[in-house]
Design an enzyme around this catalytic site. Structure first.
Site, mmCIF file in Angstrom:
data_model
loop_
_atom_site.group_PDB
_atom_site.id
_atom_site.type_symbol
_atom_site.label_atom_id
_atom_site.label_comp_id
_atom_site.label_asym_id
_atom_site.label_seq_id
_atom_site.Cartn_x
_atom_site.Cartn_y
_atom_site.Cartn_z
ATOM 1 C CG HIS A 270 14.160 -48.661 10.652
ATOM 2 N ND1 HIS A 270 15.287 -49.151 11.254
ATOM 3 C CD2 HIS A 270 13.114 -49.347 11.187
ATOM 4 C CE1 HIS A 270 14.948 -50.094 12.110
ATOM 5 N NE2 HIS A 270 13.643 -50.233 12.086
ATOM 6 C CG ASP B 289 15.654 -49.567 4.397
ATOM 7 O OD1 ASP B 289 15.149 -50.668 4.138
ATOM 8 O OD2 ASP B 289 15.609 -49.044 5.535
ATOM 9 C CD GLN C 68 8.457 -52.373 6.696
ATOM 10 O OE1 GLN C 68 7.544 -53.095 6.268
ATOM 11 N NE2 GLN C 68 8.963 -52.524 7.900
ATOM 12 C CE LYS D 93 11.972 -55.236 8.973
ATOM 13 N NZ LYS D 93 11.183 -54.917 10.171
ATOM 14 C CB CYS E 194 13.250 -48.293 14.736
ATOM 15 S SG CYS E 194 13.182 -49.738 15.764
HETATM 16 N N1 PMP Z 1 14.558 -50.371 7.358
HETATM 17 C C1 PMP Z 1 13.234 -50.403 7.468
HETATM 18 C C2 PMP Z 1 12.397 -49.477 6.616
HETATM 19 C C3 PMP Z 1 12.642 -51.289 8.360
HETATM 20 O O1 PMP Z 1 11.307 -51.316 8.484
HETATM 21 C C4 PMP Z 1 13.453 -52.138 9.140
HETATM 22 C C5 PMP Z 1 12.856 -53.100 10.143
HETATM 23 N N2 PMP Z 1 11.852 -52.551 10.954
HETATM 24 C C6 PMP Z 1 14.835 -52.070 8.979
HETATM 25 C C7 PMP Z 1 15.353 -51.183 8.072
HETATM 26 C C8 PMP Z 1 15.769 -52.946 9.753
HETATM 27 O O2 PMP Z 1 15.616 -54.270 9.357
HETATM 28 P P1 PMP Z 1 16.291 -55.455 10.185
HETATM 29 O O3 PMP Z 1 15.907 -55.246 11.618
HETATM 30 O O4 PMP Z 1 15.682 -56.683 9.613
HETATM 31 O O5 PMP Z 1 17.764 -55.371 9.964
#
Ligand code: PMP
Length: 418
Positions: free
Chosen positions: A123, A200, A203, A226, A366
């Site tokens: 991401h 990270d 998910q 999430k 993203c």
């Molecule tokens: N890493 C992953 C794998 C994500 O899915 C997301 C959110 N879509 C993020 C990072 C970023 O998270 P946040 O917008 O809550 O900071």
């Protein structure tokens, strides 16, 4: 029975009963989940019963508020198997946590002739902080491709590391395909190469029990929102000895005992050093309540439900003409199924579903680097939460049969057809 969990929990989520009545199915849980009453109540209870600034004034409300904040930290530490609560830092979310590590540990180890290694499925929040770090320090960023099936093989990943690798950043679960990465093996490979590892877990945390000690990464981060918790709060788990040796990130109120003009500044040890300014205490309280909620539902029930919904979605989608499921989401289900409809832009599919009250995410999620590697303009992503049902997936299948090319495919001459 795939309906057992939603039957038990749907009433816990006020938004699912919102009066507008135009939301038929919420299938965008990888973007953010809805919040159960226990989380909202925990936050309201904090604001109505103990609101006061933390770690500062010595009045009873301030002490009580500090205690609730620290209890939340203890709750999170227990939920993710941290060795001690001090290893849990509250951040604004995953993005903030990755930036924190890039600007502290990253800045310390990056430089010319050194490499930071990420996977091709990251991401942007776990890619751009590393790109910027490399751009500004002269380090090299190596992106290990995910391969045509969107899977990172641990050995292939290990082979991309070398003595010049100083930091490795990988996602636990892909937000595009739901692929589960072999993060334990990847972290071990990074360690053998002498590199720091950040995982990270944005998910992963809503879908599987995470044990940071078992994973043995240096840093593990995730977002509250999430995982059925509030927005604006997240967690960075870091090994205590590692954190203690790092320069501070943002500095300000709460990070020092005192400042004197004629002496160097001495920052506090422990979480206070990393949580400059007034923290999102209600957020931390809500996040801890959310993790308790997941624990109480039970990981077996959650994993069974994920598996049943993902399998059902794959069956339903593959039966629809011109629909292709991307990757193999049923291999190790994380509640995510991405698909494309031949000849129709993902935005048109998303708009069609939305006209019928079905919320999904479409586009590059993203993670355009990953979509480029997959050779796709984007995907339509169904992502499930504990309250979703097979009937909602059946509805998607029925609606897809009627999807037609729309403005995105006709008005945009530069659109690549899928
Ligand atoms: N890493 C992953 C794998 C994500 O899915 C997301 C959110 N879509 C993020 C990072 C970023 O998270 P946040 O917008 O809550 O900071």
């Amino acid at each position: 029975d795939p309906e057992a969990l939603p039957r038990a929990v749907r009433a816990d989520f006020p938004l699912l009963a919102r009066r507008a009545g135009d939301l038929v199915a919420y299938l965008d849980n990888a973007a953010t989940t809805q919040k159960p009453r226990v989380v909202l109540d925990a936050m309201t209870d904090y604001y109505t019963g103990a609101n006061s600034n933390v770690g500062r004034g010595y009045h009873r409300l301030g002490l009580e508020s500090t205690e609730r904040h620290e209890q939340a930290r203890e709750g999170v530490a227990r939920a993710i198997g941290a060795a001690q609560p001090e290893e849990v830092l509250f951040t604004a979310g995953t993005t903030a946590a990755v930036n924190l590590v890039a600007d502290t540990a990253g800045r310390r180890v990056a430089g010319p002739g050194r490499r930071v290694v990420v996977t091709g499925m990251e991401h942007n929040s776990n890619l751009l902080p590393w790109r910027r770090l490399c751009d500004s320090t002269g380090a090299t960023l190596t992106v290990v491709p995910a391969g045509p099936d969107g899977r990172i093989d641990a050995d292939r990943f290990a082979a991309a590391l070398g003595p010049d690798t100083v930091l490795v950043a990988v996602s636990h679960v892909s937000n595009v395909l739901g692929t589960v990465n072999p993060v334990r093996e990847m972290a071990a490979a990074a360690r053998r190469a002498g590199a720091l590892v950040l995982v990270d877990g944005a998910q992963a945390v809503p879908h599987r029990p995470v044990d940071v000690r078992d994973l043995d990464a240096d840093f593990y981060c995730f977002s509250g929102h999430k995982a059925y918790g509030p927005m604006g709060v997240g967690v960075l788990h870091g090994r205590r000895d590692l954190l203690a040796g790092l320069p501070p990130y943002q500095v300000g109120g709460g990070t020092v005992k005192g400042v004197a003009a004629d002496r160097p500044v001495r920052y506090l040890d422990g979480p206070a050093r990393w949580e400059a300014g007034t923290p999102h205490v209600a957020g931390a309280v809500g996040l801890a309540a959310a993790l308790d909620y997941l624990r109480d539902l039970g990981w077996d029930a959650i994993r069974r439900h994920d598996r049943a919904l993902v399998r059902h979605a794959v069956d339903v989608l593959t039966a629809v003409d011109r629909v292709r499921v991307v990757g193999d989401p049923a291999a190790d289900p994380s509640g995510i199924v991405s698909f494309v409809v031949e000849g129709i832009h993902p935005y048109d599919v998303g708009a069609h579903l939305d006209r019928h009250g079905v919320a999904v995410r479409c586009g590059v999620h993203c993670a355009s680097t990953f979509l480029d590697e997959l050779g796709l303009l984007g995907t339509v992503r169904l992502s499930f939460g504990v309250y979703n049902t097979t009937a909602e997936i059946d509805l998607v299948g029925e609606l897809l049969a009627g999807v037609r090319p729309g403005p995105w495919t006709t008005d945009h001459p530069d659109v690549r057809f899928l």
